[in-house]
Design an enzyme around this catalytic site. Structure first.
Site, mmCIF file in Angstrom:
data_model
loop_
_atom_site.group_PDB
_atom_site.id
_atom_site.type_symbol
_atom_site.label_atom_id
_atom_site.label_comp_id
_atom_site.label_asym_id
_atom_site.label_seq_id
_atom_site.Cartn_x
_atom_site.Cartn_y
_atom_site.Cartn_z
ATOM 1 N N ASN A 86 0.874 -1.178 0.000
ATOM 2 C CA ASN A 86 0.000 0.000 0.000
ATOM 3 C C ASN A 86 0.906 1.221 0.000
ATOM 4 O O ASN A 86 1.479 1.577 1.022
ATOM 5 C CB ASN A 86 -0.888 -0.042 1.255
ATOM 6 N N TRP A 87 1.032 1.831 -1.164
ATOM 7 C CA TRP A 87 1.991 2.938 -1.299
ATOM 8 C C TRP A 87 1.463 4.240 -0.710
ATOM 9 O O TRP A 87 2.215 5.225 -0.619
ATOM 10 C CB TRP A 87 2.345 3.149 -2.776
ATOM 11 N N LYS A 88 0.187 4.264 -0.387
ATOM 12 C CA LYS A 88 -0.430 5.482 0.166
ATOM 13 C C LYS A 88 -0.181 6.669 -0.773
ATOM 14 O O LYS A 88 -0.083 6.475 -1.980
ATOM 15 C CB LYS A 88 0.061 5.730 1.594
ATOM 16 N N HIS A 145 -9.553 1.432 4.514
ATOM 17 C CA HIS A 145 -8.311 1.587 5.280
ATOM 18 C C HIS A 145 -8.561 2.556 6.441
ATOM 19 O O HIS A 145 -9.321 3.523 6.303
ATOM 20 C CB HIS A 145 -7.196 2.116 4.367
ATOM 21 N N GLU A 151 -6.947 4.937 7.581
ATOM 22 C CA GLU A 151 -6.702 6.359 7.277
ATOM 23 C C GLU A 151 -7.896 6.970 6.552
ATOM 24 O O GLU A 151 -8.197 8.145 6.733
ATOM 25 C CB GLU A 151 -5.407 6.496 6.451
ATOM 26 N N GLU A 165 -5.583 -4.664 10.578
ATOM 27 C CA GLU A 165 -4.560 -3.651 10.818
ATOM 28 C C GLU A 165 -4.858 -2.912 12.111
ATOM 29 O O GLU A 165 -5.670 -1.971 12.119
ATOM 30 C CB GLU A 165 -4.525 -2.646 9.662
ATOM 31 N N GLY A 203 2.423 2.412 10.770
ATOM 32 C CA GLY A 203 3.423 3.472 10.621
ATOM 33 C C GLY A 203 4.118 3.854 11.912
ATOM 34 O O GLY A 203 4.788 4.878 11.982
ATOM 35 N N SER A 233 3.242 -1.890 10.322
ATOM 36 C CA SER A 233 4.698 -1.931 10.531
ATOM 37 C C SER A 233 5.333 -3.269 10.165
ATOM 38 O O SER A 233 6.288 -3.712 10.818
ATOM 39 C CB SER A 233 5.043 -1.546 11.979
ATOM 40 N N GLY A 284 2.832 -1.067 4.277
ATOM 41 C CA GLY A 284 2.888 0.347 3.917
ATOM 42 C C GLY A 284 4.318 0.767 3.640
ATOM 43 O O GLY A 284 4.867 0.538 2.564
ATOM 44 N N GLY A 285 4.952 1.369 4.646
ATOM 45 C CA GLY A 285 6.282 1.951 4.494
ATOM 46 C C GLY A 285 7.291 1.049 3.794
ATOM 47 O O GLY A 285 7.989 1.501 2.862
HETATM 48 P P1 PGA Z 1 2.796 0.488 7.602
HETATM 49 O O1 PGA Z 1 1.328 0.694 6.917
HETATM 50 O O2 PGA Z 1 3.326 -0.816 7.068
HETATM 51 O O3 PGA Z 1 3.590 1.672 7.143
HETATM 52 O O4 PGA Z 1 2.577 0.438 9.062
HETATM 53 C C1 PGA Z 1 0.450 -0.379 6.758
HETATM 54 C C2 PGA Z 1 -0.855 0.107 6.184
HETATM 55 O O5 PGA Z 1 -1.317 1.174 6.572
HETATM 56 O O6 PGA Z 1 -1.465 -0.573 5.334
#
Ligand code: PGA
Length: 257
Positions: free
Chosen positions: A15-17, A101, A103, A173, A179, A218, A239-240
């Site tokens: 997930n590149w956001k 998600h 967010e 999640e 993050g 994470s 994500g990251g």
């Molecule tokens: P993260 O994000 O790996 O940076 O914690 C995961 C996500 O939000 O899907």
């Protein structure tokens, strides 16, 4: 620990956001292709921002890496300024779409009701929804995790044909792990993923053993083995670490072991 005996193919999803412009996005997937991530019994998926989807699709589709979007609207077309329709994603080679998600729930007013509409719209358009569920730290500390997760799962699947329940993917999640560098313990993440599986099973008993459930929050190459070994966890939403070709490829390698 229980042996993994299911026929569920692990899915590692990036997930590149809201990161990477088109040239950077293409560069990242070209590096991933070069790292030979496909064909090791793991489904590999990238979810770039909308602006990069088309360019990325031209690299990943022939290479066998799957493509997904991070969100979409539930309507087919119309006066919805700024929104993207499911058919538009399918047209450019998306097979997946992340829905709900945290967010989006937190910053953009996504609710269980809109998640449910989007899940149905995704399935009509032959997109596999990756339905995100998870609790805040406060909810966890108050002992509300299990009830909240069950409610989110049931609301997401409300009114679905039981056959369609077989087609969805869930991502657990914990919001406090996204993050932050903190992760759930593997066995605790597995317990919640099993709860998701059981809740799905109340709608379609067969689906409980087929539905894939990812862990997200994470995930890194250094911690993923603990999750990969869990019987009810079938992959990761990353994500990251998905923004670095080497780290993402290493997570795929761990999943393939
Ligand atoms: P993260 O994000 O790996 O940076 O914690 C995961 C996500 O939000 O899907």
């Amino acid at each position: 620990m229980e042996e993994k005996t299911t026929g569920r193919t692990p899915l590692i999803a990036g997930n590149w956001k809201m990161n990477l412009q088109v040239t950077q996005a293409v560069d990242l997937v070209e590096k991933l292709v070069a790292k030979d991530v496909v064909g090791h019994g793991v489904e590999v998926l990238v979810c770039p921002p909308f602006t990069a989807l088309y360019a990325v699709s031209r690299v990943v589709n022939p290479a066998g890496i799957k493509l997904g979007a991070q969100n979409m609207h539930w309507e087919e077309a119309g006066a919805f300024t700024g929104e993207i329709a499911p058919g538009m994603l399918a047209e450019i080679g998306c097979q997946y779409v992340i829905i709900g998600h945290s967010e989006r729930r937190q910053y953009f007013g996504e609710t269980d009701a809109t998640v449910n509409k989007k899940v149905k719209a995704a399935l009509i358009n032959r997109l596999t929804p990756i339905i995100c569920v998870g609790e805040t730290l406060e909810q966890r500390e108050e002992g509300l995790t299990d009830r909240l997760i069950r409610d989110q799962v049931k609301a997401a699947l409300l009114g679905l044909d039981p056959e369609d329940v077989l087609k969805v993917v869930f991502a657990y999640e914990p919001i406090w792990a996204i993050g932050t560098g903190k992760t759930a313990e593997g066995c605790e993440a597995n317990r919640v993923c099993r709860l998701i599986r059981e809740t799905v099973g109340e709608i379609n008993a067969e689906a409980s053993s087929w539905v894939r459930i990812l862990y997200g929050g994470s995930v890194k190459p250094t911690n993923y083995a603990d999750f990969a070994a869990q019987p009810d966890i079938d992959g990761a939403l990353v994500g990251g670490a998905s923004l670095q070709a080497e780290q993402f490829a290493e997570i795929v390698r761990v999943a393939a072991e």
